[in-house]
Design an enzyme around this catalytic site. Structure first.
Site, mmCIF file in Angstrom:
data_model
loop_
_atom_site.group_PDB
_atom_site.id
_atom_site.type_symbol
_atom_site.label_atom_id
_atom_site.label_comp_id
_atom_site.label_asym_id
_atom_site.label_seq_id
_atom_site.Cartn_x
_atom_site.Cartn_y
_atom_site.Cartn_z
ATOM 1 N N LYS A 29 -4.593 45.547 3.578
ATOM 2 C CA LYS A 29 -2.982 45.854 2.849
ATOM 3 C C LYS A 29 -3.213 46.022 1.453
ATOM 4 O O LYS A 29 -3.414 45.372 0.764
ATOM 5 C CB LYS A 29 -2.699 44.062 2.869
ATOM 6 C CG LYS A 29 -1.193 43.740 2.063
ATOM 7 C CD LYS A 29 -0.964 42.817 2.640
ATOM 8 C CE LYS A 29 0.674 42.068 2.216
ATOM 9 N NZ LYS A 29 0.492 42.496 0.855
ATOM 10 N N ASP A 68 22.174 57.164 -23.706
ATOM 11 C CA ASP A 68 20.418 57.149 -23.050
ATOM 12 C C ASP A 68 20.159 57.358 -23.711
ATOM 13 O O ASP A 68 18.768 56.790 -23.998
ATOM 14 C CB ASP A 68 21.082 58.192 -21.345
ATOM 15 C CG ASP A 68 21.315 57.746 -20.280
ATOM 16 O OD1 ASP A 68 22.077 57.108 -20.323
ATOM 17 O OD2 ASP A 68 21.314 59.244 -19.651
ATOM 18 N N ALA A 69 20.913 58.105 -25.153
ATOM 19 C CA ALA A 69 19.968 58.321 -26.275
ATOM 20 C C ALA A 69 18.890 57.291 -26.817
ATOM 21 O O ALA A 69 18.421 56.984 -27.134
ATOM 22 C CB ALA A 69 20.345 59.242 -26.851
ATOM 23 N N CYS A 77 2.973 27.600 -41.601
ATOM 24 C CA CYS A 77 2.445 28.144 -41.834
ATOM 25 C C CYS A 77 3.263 29.344 -40.847
ATOM 26 O O CYS A 77 4.153 29.418 -39.014
ATOM 27 C CB CYS A 77 1.805 27.274 -40.268
ATOM 28 S SG CYS A 77 1.044 29.033 -38.933
HETATM 29 S S1 IVH Z 1 3.112 46.319 8.065
HETATM 30 C C1 IVH Z 1 7.232 44.109 8.990
HETATM 31 N N1 IVH Z 1 0.623 47.021 6.989
HETATM 32 O O1 IVH Z 1 2.661 44.885 2.476
HETATM 33 C C2 IVH Z 1 6.557 44.489 7.887
HETATM 34 N N2 IVH Z 1 2.271 46.364 5.376
HETATM 35 O O2 IVH Z 1 4.318 41.947 2.985
HETATM 36 C C3 IVH Z 1 5.637 46.129 8.339
HETATM 37 N N3 IVH Z 1 1.759 46.270 2.990
HETATM 38 O O3 IVH Z 1 5.947 45.041 2.220
HETATM 39 C C4 IVH Z 1 4.380 46.276 7.028
HETATM 40 N N4 IVH Z 1 -0.557 47.320 3.817
HETATM 41 O O4 IVH Z 1 4.288 47.202 1.257
HETATM 42 C C5 IVH Z 1 1.722 46.756 7.122
HETATM 43 N N5 IVH Z 1 -1.267 48.066 6.104
HETATM 44 C C6 IVH Z 1 0.013 47.471 5.941
HETATM 45 C C7 IVH Z 1 0.461 47.274 4.625
HETATM 46 C C8 IVH Z 1 1.427 46.735 4.067
HETATM 47 C C9 IVH Z 1 0.364 46.607 1.866
HETATM 48 C C10 IVH Z 1 2.779 46.267 2.364
HETATM 49 C C11 IVH Z 1 3.876 46.546 2.336
HETATM 50 C C12 IVH Z 1 4.808 44.972 2.781
HETATM 51 C C13 IVH Z 1 3.903 44.267 2.379
HETATM 52 C C14 IVH Z 1 4.437 42.797 3.220
#
Ligand code: IVH
EC number: 6.5.1.2
Length: 716
Positions: A134, A49-50, A467
């Protein structure tokens, strides 16, 4: 032979030049990746690890000194790259899946249409959707048993993640105990861990000052902050969490997505305040537009919005198609643009000597990344005159001091797409493209020719081997299988020897053994007596070298293996070829005409030979190399062969030999193997599956042979 060589006491990072640091950065990248693989995938660490921490510290120090080396695939950015120690694996009770993507409005219409058809809804039945931003962070699954947080796991591959419970416990947004009465016995709350843009910038400043990992974007810094063996480090990093989904639930407290979001809040979670219920496609699109407008002002990164059918009984009926739900979709944002000031333009010399002008920007966040450098492609792009390649918006040119519009789409390198002429200051400076290479040789700069022989847009240094930017790439090519074919002298070893200053030019390879009393290669970790002996043996074997390999190994532009062979055949000996090259470099018309008369040699190759032998540094390198090796005369084509001087095209699949073998055999017998059929073609050898070339042969009245007929013909 050692896979990697370790210096005994490597030079201080502070003493490295940028070029040396780049080589060292690459070497450490490969080495760290190798140890990560051994540790994480093979469960068989090869160093302590070190020692590993030492490699990482050196690597981080280089990235802190040269942040421009940080890219999204650097080991510093990878989730699977904890500094030390290891996280336990956790199997998700319910898999963590991902979302399908929509880019255009039509994709959203299709998504809603599919749901209607699946649920057999009429045109008038409305569907409620929960529309949410998202978040561009890391998804996390938090398991609560009897209201207590027991495990926090990353998504991993969806089926199995990593146990980061102690680190997650340090997040203020994650309740250790769920609030409220009657919480189900088992609750898995899922959502996104993220870092705010402000916290990300401040963290990078601190990391830089301390010589630690520089992160490429807030998502990576959130990942890096979570993957700490020591939870107190995670605690010092400002991470947030939004809850938006769930995994295993022993009972459902609500029957809609929006109801669940309300329930998360009652339990003590933060949920995204921009979440909204939409009743129609129009409302979904309007939501997307509104959030996109707000995107740059939000203090956390988002890369789209997510639409989810609100009714959970419908979600259940809709189910999943492979690994994505039919009831949800991510509607992504198009490439993000931003405006900023161009402070300066610098020239970057690539490993093959080509110049890339790089715009130095007033740093700006675009599409989740802080952009400070932007490629300006070439001289014509800056001047706003365009050929077929990259082009600025019509009528624009780029000057230092200009306000420019930059665009970044996904992982694509940011581009300048426009210049805001209204904001051009009076003292904006047009850029004068350098006429000399910034390398210590200050060689002349030429513009590359295009395939059609016209002047291309890309400029390059003519220094070749001399170069420093190009040296290392040339050395790799020199030792490679296609040129000198020195076993045990691969890219890694070349990079290491170059970095140590032991091999600066090809001739140095052949003096390694003589110098070894001082160098002591056998003392390098992982080498040993045997591998050093083998290496010297392999080098010795190549002291006698075929003329065509020697010519190819010089690394002249446009002189690939076939051209090298044509030149070797044309001149027969090194002496004759070398004399001709020196004359060509002096513009000797007769020598140029003689070279031009050779089969397969034209203006491009001649110009390249002229540039190469016109440089005194290159001539010196060649001279020193020829003192070390014996160059064998070229095999003369067998002129008594029936096919000598003929042009043959192979097409379709051959059964008795590969296409390359057939071509090599034809060339040995003095024929020319061409790629396309013309009226100059003498024979077309066609195997099964031959297509348009066969038709071309018929058109030009060229004789067509089967493979067997061809073999019979050359037998004699
Ligand atoms: S719902 C079955 N809601 O997007 C899927 N995902 O491409 C359920 N994410 O892995 C996910 N904001 O990391 C959902 N409002 C949101 C989200 C969200 C970001 C991300 C999440 C997921 C990815 C899917």
């Amino acid at each position: 032979m050692a896979k990697t060589a370790q210096p005994k006491s490597p030079p201080d990072v502070a003493d490295l030049t940028k070029a040396q640091a780049k080589v060292e950065h690459k070497r450490l990248t490969l080495e760290i990746e190798r140890h990560d693989r051994a540790y994480y995938q093979e469960d068989a660490p090869k160093i302590s690890d070190a020692e590993y921490d030492g490699l990482r510290r050196r690597f981080n120090a280089i990235e802190a000194r040269f942040p421009e080396f940080v890219s999204s695939d650097s080991p510093s950015q990878k989730i699977g790259a904890a500094p030390s120690g290891k996280f336990k694996k956790v199997r998700h009770a319910v898999p963590m899946l991902s979302l399908d993507n929509a880019f255009a409005e039509d994709d959203v219409l299709d998504f809603v249409g599919r749901i209607r058809r699946f649920l057999k809804l009429g045109e008038d039945d409305s569907i409620d959707f929960s529309a949410e931003p998202k978040i561009d962070g890391l998804s996390m699954s938090l398991r609560y048993e009897e209201g207590e947080l027991v495990t926090a796991a990353t998504r991993g591959d969806g089926a199995e993640g990593e146990d980061v419970t102690s680190n997650i416990r340090t997040l203020e947004d994650v309740p250790k105990k769920l609030k409220g009465r009657n919480v189900p016995d088992i609750c898995e709350v899922r959502g996104e861990v993220y870092m705010t843009k402000k916290a990300f910038l401040a963290l990078n400043e601190r990391q830089k000052a301390a010589g630690d990992t520089i992160f490429a974007n807030p998502r990576n810094s959130a990942a890096g902050s979570l993957r700490q063996k020591d939870p107190s480090i995670t605690a010092s990093r400002p991470l947030g969490f939004f809850a938006y989904a769930w995994g295993q639930m022993s009972a459902m407290p609500e029957d809609t997505q929006s109801g669940m979001i309300g329930w998360f809040e009652r339990c003590g979670f933060k949920t995204n305040p921009l979440t909204k219920i939409c009743h129609s496609v129009e409302q979904l699109i309007a939501f997307h537009r509104k959030i996109e407008e707000q995107r740059a002002r939000l203090d956390y990164d988002i890369d789209g919005v997510v639409y989810k059918v609100d009714r959970l009984d419908w979600q259940e009926r809709l189910g999943f198609v492979s690994r994505t739900p039919r009831w949800a979709i991510a509607h992504k944002f198009p490439a993000e643009r931003a405006m900023t000031v161009l402070r300066d333009i610098e020239i970057q010399v690539g490993r093959t000597g080509s110049f890339t002008p790089v715009g130095k920007l007033e740093p700006i966040g675009v599409g989740g990344v802080i952009v400070q450098n932007v490629t300006l492609h070439n001289e014509d792009y800056i001047k706003g005159i365009g050929g077929d390649g990259e082009q600025l918006r019509e009528g624009r040119d780029i000057r230092i001091g200009d306000t420019v519009v930059i665009q970044r789409a996904g992982d694509v390198i940011p581009q300048v797409v426009d210049v805001v002429i209204d904001k051009r200051p009076d003292n904006a400076k047009p850029y004068h493209f350098p006429k000399k290479c910034p390398c210590p040789l200050h060689t002349n700069v030429v513009r590359e020719e295009t395939a059609t022989g016209e002047e291309g847009a890309r400029a390059r240094c003519t220094g070749e081997f001399a170069c420093p930017y190009q040296k290392i790439e040339h050395l790799k090519l020199f030792a490679s299988r296609r040129a000198f074919d020195i076993e045990g002298l691969g890219e890694k070893q070349i990079a290491y020897f170059f970095e140590q200053g032991w091999v600066k030019e090809p001739a140095d390879i052949f003096t390694l053994e003589k110098r070894n009393a001082k160098l002591k290669l056998e003392d390098i970790e992982g080498y040993g007596q045997t591998s050093v002996r083998n290496l010297f043996g392999a080098i010795e074997e190549r002291r006698r070298i075929a003329l065509e390999r020697f010519i190819f190994g010089l690394g002249m532009r446009h002189v690939g293996e076939t051209t090298a062979l044509a030149l070797a055949r044309g001149y027969g000996s090194w002496q004759a070829f070398h004399d001709a090259c020196l004359k060509v470099a002096r513009d000797d018309e007769e020598a140029i005409a003689e070279m031009d008369a050779l089969d397969q040699i034209g203006d491009t190759v001649i110009a390249s030979i002229k540039a190469y032998f016109g440089e005194s540094h290159n001539r010196g390198i060649v001279e020193r190399l020829t003192k070390e090796v014996t160059i064998l005369d070229a095999e003369k084509p067998k002129s008594n062969s029936k096919i000598a001087g003929k042009t043959v095209v192979f097409t379709g699949s051959l059964e008795k030999m590969t296409r390359d073998e057939a071509k090599a055999m034809a060339e040995r017998l003095g024929a020319k193997a061409a790629g396309s059929v013309s009226k100059k073609t003498d024979y077309v050898v066609a195997g099964p599956g031959a297509g348009s070339k066969l038709a071309e042969a018929k058109k030009h009245g060229v004789e067509v042979l089967t493979e067997d007929e061809w073999l019979k013909m050359i037998e004699g």
